[in-house]
Design a protein around this motif. Structure first.
Motif, PDB file in Angstrom:
ATOM      1  N   ALA A 104       0.819  -1.214   0.000  1.00  0.00           N
ATOM      2  CA  ALA A 104       0.000   0.000   0.000  1.00  0.00           C
ATOM      3  C   ALA A 104       0.850   1.260   0.000  1.00  0.00           C
ATOM      4  N   HIS A 105       2.100   1.161   0.508  1.00  0.00           N
ATOM      5  CA  HIS A 105       2.950   2.343   0.582  1.00  0.00           C
ATOM      6  C   HIS A 105       3.534   2.757  -0.767  1.00  0.00           C
ATOM      7  N   LYS A 106       3.223   2.007  -1.819  1.00  0.00           N
ATOM      8  CA  LYS A 106       3.645   2.429  -3.148  1.00  0.00           C
ATOM      9  C   LYS A 106       2.861   3.638  -3.627  1.00  0.00           C
ATOM     10  N   ALA A 107       1.717   3.888  -2.997  1.00  0.00           N
ATOM     11  CA  ALA A 107       0.859   5.008  -3.383  1.00  0.00           C
ATOM     12  C   ALA A 107       0.339   5.681  -2.122  1.00  0.00           C
ATOM     13  N   MET A 108      -0.513   6.690  -2.312  1.00  0.00           N
ATOM     14  CA  MET A 108      -1.085   7.416  -1.191  1.00  0.00           C
ATOM     15  C   MET A 108      -2.603   7.350  -1.263  1.00  0.00           C
ATOM     16  N   HIS A 109      -3.225   7.559  -0.130  1.00  0.00           N
ATOM     17  CA  HIS A 109      -4.683   7.540  -0.051  1.00  0.00           C
ATOM     18  C   HIS A 109      -5.292   8.481  -1.099  1.00  0.00           C
ATOM     19  N   GLY A 110      -6.235   7.941  -1.873  1.00  0.00           N
ATOM     20  CA  GLY A 110      -6.912   8.744  -2.887  1.00  0.00           C
ATOM     21  C   GLY A 110      -6.317   8.642  -4.269  1.00  0.00           C
ATOM     22  N   ASP A 111      -5.085   8.081  -4.383  1.00  0.00           N
ATOM     23  CA  ASP A 111      -4.448   7.959  -5.702  1.00  0.00           C
ATOM     24  C   ASP A 111      -5.215   6.977  -6.583  1.00  0.00           C
TER      25      ASP A 111
END
Length: 752
Positions: A104-111
């Motif tokens: 999940a840390h490959k992106a951010m919330h809402g991406d």
């Protein structure tokens, strides 16, 4: 030649496996006269939407045929894992795609992300991993500036965004600037970095975080400390990425608009200035975009005039104001201020139907029979002079107040009394007509934040919804429906307000929950699927049971909901069952494809009556007065304005909840009278009688006994004492804890 997205998708669909490279695509379409740049833009646009999936080396495939990959939006959980909500679900998938904490840390919330979908289990669930980020949702973010031993960071206010943003030396203090549209705040300045430690700031992300490194950014705005007056609104505006700064070109256009009206502007318009037309709004309203007039004819039919501010006359398509209005999509209304869609020169002056001033309008003129059916309708541009700026409170008192209130107001508004009585009469006729056809009327109260003269919050109350509110609501519904029916009959491409049939699974889940309250929609659905659900009891035992998922789409109607709303009216369980019913329904949205409005039981419905604060209404005005738009443009506009609406609603709701929590944080230990509004296996929810605020009394906090939840009676019962708690019971509670992150209040029962 302009490349249309739908034509490009159709072309790729004809290729083997719906797959091609960008190079082949530009060559094939280039031979048909389509420019390379247009093809590339269309491909990227469709990839961002998730309709095309980029596999590797500029190879693209239709999402509907790329079973292993799909696009969607990442929603993070507070514990670090996430879910991807897919745009298009593959067959057999029941929920969202689970993303573990590391991935999940490959992106951010809402991406928006491209996800590789793992094997779909028998329960319809699947894991996945993020392949790439398609679109970053947080180019800027709001957070707390912190000075640490490892350097300076901004900790995002949205705690679903786990990655801190590192601020390099020299990028901590924004350059001085003046922002004339800063909502309710003056510019904050700081001389040294230490001054802003702990302050809320806006940061521009320069490098996004990845698996191995923090993100990097620079501070571009100082908002103030979290508890400072007005900072809560500023945080919400930036957290939800609400456009709030009018560009200079927009302000210049607004300032330059003509303010003096005369016969030249009225030429070709119908003159309504001699009619005793009025506006009816809330006490704090500043933009008045609708005015009404009603007359009753000898044959007992009615003539209704609904006059709406002619915003489309002022705002030309493609102008700076128009582009900004389309970007904003809607005005956002917070408890103590607003972020308007239009500059105040338009929203509260030129377009606002202020009393005793000539104003340009677009009018819906309806002839309605005594049963509420529209016999004839006409639409025209006009000019009015509103007689009065009425408030809901005064209209209510005038029509249904105490004898003393009525006497005073009927004397004050003597020339208009008969007109208000006719409005009420027609509104009731229209309401009965809607009721006959199955329109659902959820009467759920809205919270109203109360402030003192210094702007400090002093309480929360239930928003009134009396005859004055219902009166305007019915007249506006009639006008909106008339416009939609007219455009539909003419076959003119338009933007509709649609509300689709509820999903079968959602309805079945509601039926299961409602059965615990002894109620049902009673639609007689046919079971089509069965699955096994496992639940845990408090003592760790597992209970397995088969749940039937029904397919009610052919049998459930709005009348099923309507009858249930009437059945539970005034009962203790009304609040919770109404909430569950709302959850079973889809969200209304804007679309060029008219599928009707389920909740209103209307074959065609649109938004026409609020062009000052809603961009779709402005578009409908343009269509009604002769402009024509392509279906593809309207489709995209429907998606964009639906998103803007949801974004505004989330920001408004979150701020209200935050203000409630802040208000209650100083009241830990205080006692309150309350009513139980729902019961669960982990406790019961209560609503405070003095304040329109909810909270939880955990089951394990109940004193002097061990309590268990009885699923069939919906009661929480003590094993030894047999004392029972059920919906509707009055209790006395004490506030124990305020969880600002979860926005939850925990109470304990006060022994009586």
């Amino acid at each position: 030649m302009v490349v249309k997205d739908e034509a490009l998708l159709a072309h790729i669909n004809r290729l083997p496996n719906g797959r091609t490279t960008l190079r082949n695509l530009t060559r094939e379409l280039g031979s048909k006269g389509m420019r390379r740049e247009e093809v590339e833009r269309s491909v990227q646009r469709l990839a961002r939407k998730g309709l095309l999936v980029e596999l590797r080396n500029n190879t693209f495939q239709l999402a509907s045929k790329a079973r292993e990959f799909s696009a969607g939006t990442l929603r993070m959980h507070r514990d670090g894992f996430g879910f991807v909500i897919l745009d298009q679900k593959p067959e057999g998938l029941e929920g969202d795609i689970f993303i573990n904490q590391d991935d999940a840390h490959k992106a951010m919330h809402g991406d928006r992300v491209l996800v590789r979908i793992g094997r779909i289990g028998r329960d319809g669930k699947a894991n996945g991993d993020i392949v790439r980020v398609l679109h970053r949702a947080n180019q800027q973010m709001v957070g707390e500036f912190r000075i640490t031993r490892r350097g300076n960071f901004v900790v995002p206010y949205d705690q679903k965004i786990k990655q801190w943003i590192e601020i390099p030396e020299g990028m901590e203090l924004p350059p001085p600037h003046v922002n004339p549209d800063r909502v309710g705040q003056t510019e904050i300045k700081a001389d040294k970095v230490e001054d802003i430690n702990g302050m809320m700031v806006t940061v521009e992300v320069l490098d996004f975080p990845d698996e191995d490194a923090n993100g990097v950014g620079r501070v571009i705005e100082l908002l103030g400390f979290e508890d400072d007056f007005g900072v809560d609104v500023e945080i919400m505006i930036r957290k939800h990425h609400l456009p709030h700064h009018f560009p200079q070109a927009v302000l210049e256009e607004a300032h330059s608009m003509k303010r003096d009206f005369g016969p030249a502007e009225w030429e070709g318009r119908t003159d309504f200035r001699d009619y005793d037309i009025v506006t009816i709004d809330g006490e704090s309203a500043r933009d008045f975009d609708d005015a009404v007039w009603v007359e009753k004819l000898p044959d007992q039919s009615y003539k209704l005039q609904v006059h709406i501010a002619d915003v489309s006359w002022y705002i030309r398509p493609g102008s700076a104001i128009d582009e900004e209005a389309m970007l904003r999509g809607t005005s956002v209304y917070f408890p103590d201020r607003a972020v308007p869609m239009l500059p105040i020169e338009l929203s509260t002056d030129l377009c606002s139907l202020r009393p005793n001033e000539e104003r340009l309008v677009l009018s819906a003129l309806l002839h309605i029979d005594h049963k509420g059916q529209v016999l004839a309708q006409d639409f025209t541009r006009g000019v009015i002079r509103s007689r009065e700026r009425m408030t809901y409170t005064n209209v209510y008192k005038l029509l249904e107040g105490t004898p003393e209130e009525q006497a005073d107001l009927r004397d004050r508004y003597a020339p208009l009394v008969e007109r208000f009585e006719l409005m009420k009469e027609l509104a009731l006729v229209l309401n009965r007509m809607r009721s006959r056809r199955g329109s659902i009327d959820f009467d759920l109260p809205e919270p109203i934040i109360e402030f003192d003269t210094f702007g400090e919050m002093v309480g929360v109350s239930r928003g009134p919804r009396n005859i004055a509110h219902r009166l305007i609501e019915e007249l506006m519904l009639a006008a909106n429906e008339a416009v939609a029916t007219h455009l539909q009959a003419k076959g003119i491409p338009s933007l509709y307000r649609i509300h689709e049939q509820p999903d079968a699974k959602r309805v079945a889940e509601f039926e299961e929950a409602a059965s615990k309250f002894g109620v049902s929609l009673g639609m007689g659905a046919v079971p089509v699927k069965k699955y096994r659900n496992t639940q845990s009891t408090r003592d760790g035992r597992k209970i397995r049971r088969d749940i039937v998922i029904n397919n009610p789409t052919h049998t459930v109607t709005s009348k099923n909901y309507q009858k249930l709303v009437a059945k539970i009216e005034g009962k203790p369980e009304e609040r919770i069952v109404s909430y569950l019913m709302l959850r079973s329904l889809k969200q209304a949205r804007y679309s060029n494809d008219n599928v009707g409005h389920f909740a209103l039981a209307a074959p065609a419905y649109t938004h026409f009556t609020s062009p000052i604060r809603r961009y779709p209404d402005l578009i409908v005005h343009r269509i009604l007065t002769g402009m024509r738009f392509e279906e593809e443009y309207l489709k995209q506009l429907g998606e964009d304005t639906s998103f803007s609406e949801r974004r505004a609603a989330e920001a408004e709701r979150e701020l209200v909840e935050w203000k409630k929590m802040r208000f209650m944080s100083d009241r830990v230990g205080d006692h309150f009278h309350a009513m139980i509004i729902s019961t669960t296996k982990f406790g019961f929810f209560i609503e405070l009688e003095e304040l329109f605020i909810e909270g939880l009394v955990p089951i394990d906090s109940l004193p002097k006994d061990r309590y268990m939840y009885n699923e069939f009676s919906r009661k929480i019962v003590g094993e030894r004492s047999k004392r029972a708690f059920s919906v509707g019971d009055k209790v006395q509670v004490a506030l124990v804890k305020v969880d600002l992150y979860e926005k939850r209040l925990s109470f304990m029962l006060v022994t009586q």
